[in-house]
Design a protein around this motif. Structure first.
Motif, PDB file in Angstrom:
ATOM      1  N   SER A  25       0.828  -1.206   0.000  1.00 21.70           N
ATOM      2  CA  SER A  25       0.000   0.000   0.000  1.00 21.70           C
ATOM      3  C   SER A  25       0.859   1.251   0.000  1.00 21.70           C
ATOM      4  CB  SER A  25      -0.930  -0.002   1.219  1.00 21.70           C
ATOM      5  OG  SER A  25      -1.831  -1.104   1.163  1.00 21.70           O
ATOM      6  N   ALA A  26       2.019   1.196   0.648  1.00 23.53           N
ATOM      7  CA  ALA A  26       2.922   2.349   0.648  1.00 23.53           C
ATOM      8  C   ALA A  26       3.495   2.608  -0.731  1.00 23.53           C
ATOM      9  CB  ALA A  26       4.054   2.131   1.651  1.00 23.53           C
ATOM     10  N   ARG A  27       3.476   1.601  -1.595  1.00 25.83           N
ATOM     11  CA  ARG A  27       3.984   1.767  -2.952  1.00 25.83           C
ATOM     12  C   ARG A  27       2.865   1.995  -3.962  1.00 25.83           C
ATOM     13  NH1 ARG A  27       6.662  -2.478  -0.795  1.00 25.83           N
ATOM     14  NH2 ARG A  27       5.402  -4.006  -1.915  1.00 25.83           N
ATOM     15  N   ALA A  28       1.641   2.257  -3.473  1.00 25.75           N
ATOM     16  CA  ALA A  28       0.505   2.450  -4.364  1.00 25.75           C
ATOM     17  C   ALA A  28       0.678   3.704  -5.204  1.00 25.75           C
ATOM     18  CB  ALA A  28      -0.785   2.532  -3.554  1.00 25.75           C
ATOM     19  N   CYS A  29       0.127   3.661  -6.412  1.00 31.25           N
ATOM     20  CA  CYS A  29       0.194   4.811  -7.293  1.00 31.25           C
ATOM     21  C   CYS A  29      -0.737   5.913  -6.798  1.00 31.25           C
ATOM     22  CB  CYS A  29      -0.217   4.409  -8.712  1.00 31.25           C
ATOM     23  SG  CYS A  29       0.909   3.219  -9.487  1.00 31.25           S
ATOM     24  N   PRO A  30      -0.367   7.160  -7.001  1.00 28.81           N
ATOM     25  CA  PRO A  30      -1.241   8.264  -6.607  1.00 28.81           C
ATOM     26  C   PRO A  30      -2.440   8.368  -7.539  1.00 28.81           C
ATOM     27  CG  PRO A  30       0.654   9.108  -7.784  1.00 28.81           C
ATOM     28  CD  PRO A  30       0.905   7.640  -7.590  1.00 28.81           C
ATOM     29  N   PRO A  31      -3.497   9.039  -7.125  1.00 25.51           N
ATOM     30  CA  PRO A  31      -4.657   9.221  -8.004  1.00 25.51           C
ATOM     31  C   PRO A  31      -4.241   9.868  -9.329  1.00 25.51           C
ATOM     32  CG  PRO A  31      -5.178   9.911  -5.770  1.00 25.51           C
ATOM     33  CD  PRO A  31      -3.691   9.655  -5.796  1.00 25.51           C
ATOM     34  N   GLY A  32      -4.852   9.416 -10.401  1.00 23.22           N
ATOM     35  CA  GLY A  32      -4.596  10.012 -11.710  1.00 23.22           C
ATOM     36  C   GLY A  32      -3.718   9.195 -12.614  1.00 23.22           C
ATOM     37  N   VAL A  33      -2.977   8.217 -12.069  1.00 27.92           N
ATOM     38  CA  VAL A  33      -2.141   7.374 -12.935  1.00 27.92           C
ATOM     39  C   VAL A  33      -3.028   6.530 -13.849  1.00 27.92           C
ATOM     40  CG1 VAL A  33      -0.469   5.490 -12.967  1.00 27.92           C
ATOM     41  CG2 VAL A  33      -0.206   7.361 -11.340  1.00 27.92           C
ATOM     42  N   ALA A  34      -4.088   5.969 -13.277  1.00 34.45           N
ATOM     43  CA  ALA A  34      -5.104   5.296 -14.085  1.00 34.45           C
ATOM     44  C   ALA A  34      -6.255   6.270 -14.309  1.00 34.45           C
ATOM     45  CB  ALA A  34      -5.610   4.043 -13.380  1.00 34.45           C
ATOM     46  N   SER A  35      -6.834   6.254 -15.492  1.00 28.68           N
ATOM     47  CA  SER A  35      -7.892   7.213 -15.795  1.00 28.68           C
ATOM     48  C   SER A  35      -8.965   6.578 -16.666  1.00 28.68           C
ATOM     49  CB  SER A  35      -7.317   8.439 -16.499  1.00 28.68           C
ATOM     50  OG  SER A  35      -6.696   8.066 -17.719  1.00 28.68           O
ATOM     51  N   ARG A  36     -10.186   7.114 -16.528  1.00 29.30           N
ATOM     52  CA  ARG A  36     -11.286   6.629 -17.348  1.00 29.30           C
ATOM     53  C   ARG A  36     -11.167   7.204 -18.753  1.00 29.30           C
ATOM     54  NH1 ARG A  36     -16.138   7.874 -14.419  1.00 29.30           N
ATOM     55  NH2 ARG A  36     -16.112   9.945 -15.348  1.00 29.30           N
ATOM     56  N   ILE A  37     -11.296   6.332 -19.753  1.00 25.72           N
ATOM     57  CA  ILE A  37     -11.232   6.757 -21.146  1.00 25.72           C
ATOM     58  C   ILE A  37     -12.587   7.283 -21.617  1.00 25.72           C
ATOM     59  CG2 ILE A  37     -10.866   5.974 -23.518  1.00 25.72           C
ATOM     60  CD1 ILE A  37      -8.319   6.248 -21.936  1.00 25.72           C
ATOM     61  N   GLN A  38     -13.635   6.530 -21.318  1.00 24.84           N
ATOM     62  CA  GLN A  38     -14.930   6.888 -21.853  1.00 24.84           C
ATOM     63  C   GLN A  38     -16.027   6.229 -21.024  1.00 24.84           C
ATOM     64  OE1 GLN A  38     -16.857   8.976 -23.410  1.00 24.84           O
ATOM     65  NE2 GLN A  38     -16.140   8.629 -25.521  1.00 24.84           N
ATOM     66  N   VAL A  39     -17.174   6.904 -20.936  1.00 29.12           N
ATOM     67  CA  VAL A  39     -18.366   6.302 -20.350  1.00 29.12           C
ATOM     68  C   VAL A  39     -19.034   5.465 -21.437  1.00 29.12           C
ATOM     69  CG1 VAL A  39     -20.649   6.728 -19.376  1.00 29.12           C
ATOM     70  CG2 VAL A  39     -18.707   8.113 -18.634  1.00 29.12           C
ATOM     71  N   VAL A  40     -18.936   4.156 -21.324  1.00 24.80           N
ATOM     72  CA  VAL A  40     -19.540   3.254 -22.313  1.00 24.80           C
ATOM     73  C   VAL A  40     -20.819   2.636 -21.777  1.00 24.80           C
ATOM     74  CG1 VAL A  40     -17.304   2.761 -23.377  1.00 24.80           C
ATOM     75  CG2 VAL A  40     -18.143   1.284 -21.541  1.00 24.80           C
ATOM     76  N   THR A  41     -21.072   2.810 -20.492  1.00 21.91           N
ATOM     77  CA  THR A  41     -22.308   2.365 -19.864  1.00 21.91           C
ATOM     78  C   THR A  41     -22.989   3.585 -19.258  1.00 21.91           C
ATOM     79  OG1 THR A  41     -21.209   0.286 -19.283  1.00 21.91           O
ATOM     80  CG2 THR A  41     -23.341   0.724 -18.259  1.00 21.91           C
ATOM     81  N   PRO A  42     -24.006   4.129 -19.895  1.00 24.35           N
ATOM     82  CA  PRO A  42     -24.688   5.301 -19.338  1.00 24.35           C
ATOM     83  C   PRO A  42     -25.167   5.020 -17.920  1.00 24.35           C
ATOM     84  CG  PRO A  42     -25.403   4.915 -21.581  1.00 24.35           C
ATOM     85  CD  PRO A  42     -24.574   3.727 -21.189  1.00 24.35           C
ATOM     86  N   PRO A  43     -24.955   5.945 -16.985  1.00 21.21           N
ATOM     87  CA  PRO A  43     -25.410   5.723 -15.604  1.00 21.21           C
ATOM     88  C   PRO A  43     -26.886   5.347 -15.552  1.00 21.21           C
ATOM     89  CG  PRO A  43     -23.990   7.637 -15.707  1.00 21.21           C
ATOM     90  CD  PRO A  43     -24.224   7.211 -17.128  1.00 21.21           C
ATOM     91  N   GLY A  44     -27.168   4.282 -14.808  1.00 19.09           N
ATOM     92  CA  GLY A  44     -28.530   3.810 -14.671  1.00 19.09           C
ATOM     93  C   GLY A  44     -28.944   2.766 -15.689  1.00 19.09           C
ATOM     94  N   SER A  45     -28.106   2.513 -16.690  1.00 17.13           N
ATOM     95  CA  SER A  45     -28.467   1.555 -17.736  1.00 17.13           C
ATOM     96  C   SER A  45     -27.923   0.154 -17.466  1.00 17.13           C
ATOM     97  CB  SER A  45     -27.949   2.019 -19.090  1.00 17.13           C
ATOM     98  OG  SER A  45     -26.523   2.045 -19.107  1.00 17.13           O
ATOM     99  N   GLY A  46     -27.061   0.032 -16.482  1.00 20.34           N
ATOM    100  CA  GLY A  46     -26.420  -1.245 -16.224  1.00 20.34           C
ATOM    101  C   GLY A  46     -27.317  -2.202 -15.450  1.00 20.34           C
TER     102      GLY A  46
END
Length: 489
Positions: A25-46
């Motif tokens: 956990s001490a070696r975890a990446c900070p926020p922002g290293v992984a990022s969302r590319i696109q919303v492919v599932t509209p909220p509420g449609s899943g």
């Protein structure tokens, strides 16, 4: 540069301690290293079902220097997508309107040349073969093999030299087995035709191998035994290659070692390890084990395997030579639950990266879910066989992927308690193992899946703050946080 701070590797206490979790956990990446590319599932449609996930096949496939994937929704709608890895380059190829058919309508995707094939269920034609060239107009039914609403069932869908080769199952009247046919397709109706009929008294097993530009199938019959068949998508190139056993047996595991195919034949009570180069002479039994056996992979000229001990409490790591024989036990993995009922260890997934083999070992329980799952690495020696992290996902339906990027980084999913799986990474030592991102903090985790690489990024699906599963990415060359370069021990 490895992602993480340099720490002493040492010998880990394999009792249930969380010290390695705190270090990772001490070696975890900070926020922002992984990022969302696109919303492919509209909220509420899943919830959404990504094409291929239920089949265990690739969810992201590469064609035309793009990645393609499919989304299936509960209302019977589906969408074929493509992405170049950027938000602006991620778009719907074709959207299929809702119909009264339960999901998933779109099955697994297979890229062959510049085209993407998939099976798709439409009320007018049933389940049939479709193809796409990456445009809406170029996404269409290939051929209605079972005319009208009757469905066609496909197996072993494989790309061979730009063409698609597959096995079609034709149901037979009881008590006869179904018939099996070999087909090929170039994406056109006229270029989609039957190549050969497989023998009617054989069953086609669910595993296969691609070796020497040909698909290799395992056929079994109570009267004629088990036979390895080969097809290159032509009539002349479809034939029985070699009889493997006089009995009706199963093939429990398959793998590849360069240009060779490897498989484990269940010749009860023995498990036979075989290799094939696609020829009769080059299809040979290497060794036999008197216990359930799984392939881990190859290093150099050696095949590494996991076998269960006679009392079902431990997992042995063995190796055999690709030239045959020389069976050697490397080590026995610890099982802290060995004295508890039904605590049998087994392999979930394997991969190879950076000259090492990675595998996840689960320990069963009295229920459907394992009581423990851990990630291991081996360089082929006892001292070089080490546990990197635990626990991985403890679900009975969701196994952690193990995805090897081209730079030697392995991506997997794990947690600190087994309940909230998130994306993690490793470079083969405990000091280079850490959490990539905390995408969905809280109750369920993001359950990442479908890892694939394009360029210098890895792409995957994850359940995020939209409340749905979306497309995410991260660089394969991780530096989080900045630290001294570390040798890969």
């Amino acid at each position: 540069m490895a992602c993480g701070l340099s720490t002493s590797e040492g010998d880990e206490d394999l009792s249930r301690t969380d010290s390695h979790v705190r270090e990772a956990s001490a070696r975890a990446c900070p926020p922002g290293v992984a990022s969302r590319i696109q919303v492919v599932t509209p909220p509420g449609s899943g919830p959404v079902i990504i094409s291929g996930r239920l089949l265990g096949t690739d969810q992201l496939v590469s064609a035309q220097d793009r990645l393609f994937f499919g989304t299936n929704f509960l209302d019977g709608s589906s969408v074929l997508w493509s992405t170049d890895g950027t938000p602006q380059g991620t778009a719907e190829v074709k959207k299929f309107a809702p119909v009264p058919i339960g999901p998933p309508r779109m099955g697994g995707l297979v890229a062959a040349g510049a085209q993407v094939f998939f099976d798709f269920h439409d009320p007018a034609t049933g389940n049939e073969l479709w193809v796409s060239n990456g445009t809406e107009a170029g996404t269409h039914l290939v051929k209605d093999l079972s005319p009208g609403p009757e469905s066609t069932w496909f197996h072993h869908i494989t790309a061979l030299d730009g063409l698609l080769v597959f096995v079609r199952t034709v149901p037979g009247a009881a008590p006869h087995f179904p018939r099996y046919e070999v087909w090929r397709s170039d994406g056109t109706s006229t270029g989609t035709f039957r190549v050969a009929d497989l023998p009617s008294d054989f069953q086609v097993r669910y595993v296969s191998l691609t070796v020497d530009h040909a698909l290799h199938l395992f056929l079994s019959s109570g009267s004629q035994g088990t036979v390895l068949w080969r097809t290159d998508g032509t009539t002349a190139g479809t034939f029985a290659l070699k009889k493997l056993d006089a009995s009706n047996t199963y093939v429990n595991d398959v793998s590849h070692a360069g240009s060779l195919g490897l498989f484990v034949l269940d010749d009860s009570p023995n498990a036979e390890v075989w290799k094939t180069d696609g020829t009769q002479e080059g299809t040979l039994r290497l060794e036999s084990f008197g216990a359930p056996t799984r392939l881990i992979g190859t290093l150099g000229s050696q095949v590494y395997l996991a076998t269960v001990s006679s009392d079902s409490r431990y997992l042995h790591i063995n190796r055999v030579s690709l030239n045959g024989g020389a069976k050697t036990r490397i080590t026995t993995l610890p099982n802290p639950y060995a004295d508890e009922p039904e605590a049998t260890p087994y392999i979930q997934r394997t991969t190879r990266a950076g000259g090492k083999l990675y595998f996840s070992m689960a320990i069963s329980s009295t229920g459907p879910a394992p009581r423990e799952v851990s990630l291991w690495v081996t360089d082929g020696t006892a001292d070089g066989t080490k546990r990197l992290h635990h626990p991985l996902s403890l679900g009975d339906e969701y196994f952690s992927p193990l995805f090897a990027a081209t730079n030697g980084t392995v991506f997997f999913t794990a947690s600190t308690d087994g309940l909230y799986p998130e994306p993690w990474f490793t470079r083969g030592t405990r000091s280079t193992t850490g959490q990539l991102a905390d995408i969905s903090p809280g109750t369920y985790g993001s359950a990442p899946d479908g890892f694939a690489q394009r360029g210098d990024h890895v792409f995957f699906f994850a359940h995020d703050d939209t409340g749905e599963t979306q497309l995410w990415s991260a660089p394969i060359q991780l530096i989080c946080p900045p630290g001294p370069a570390e040798s890969e021990e």
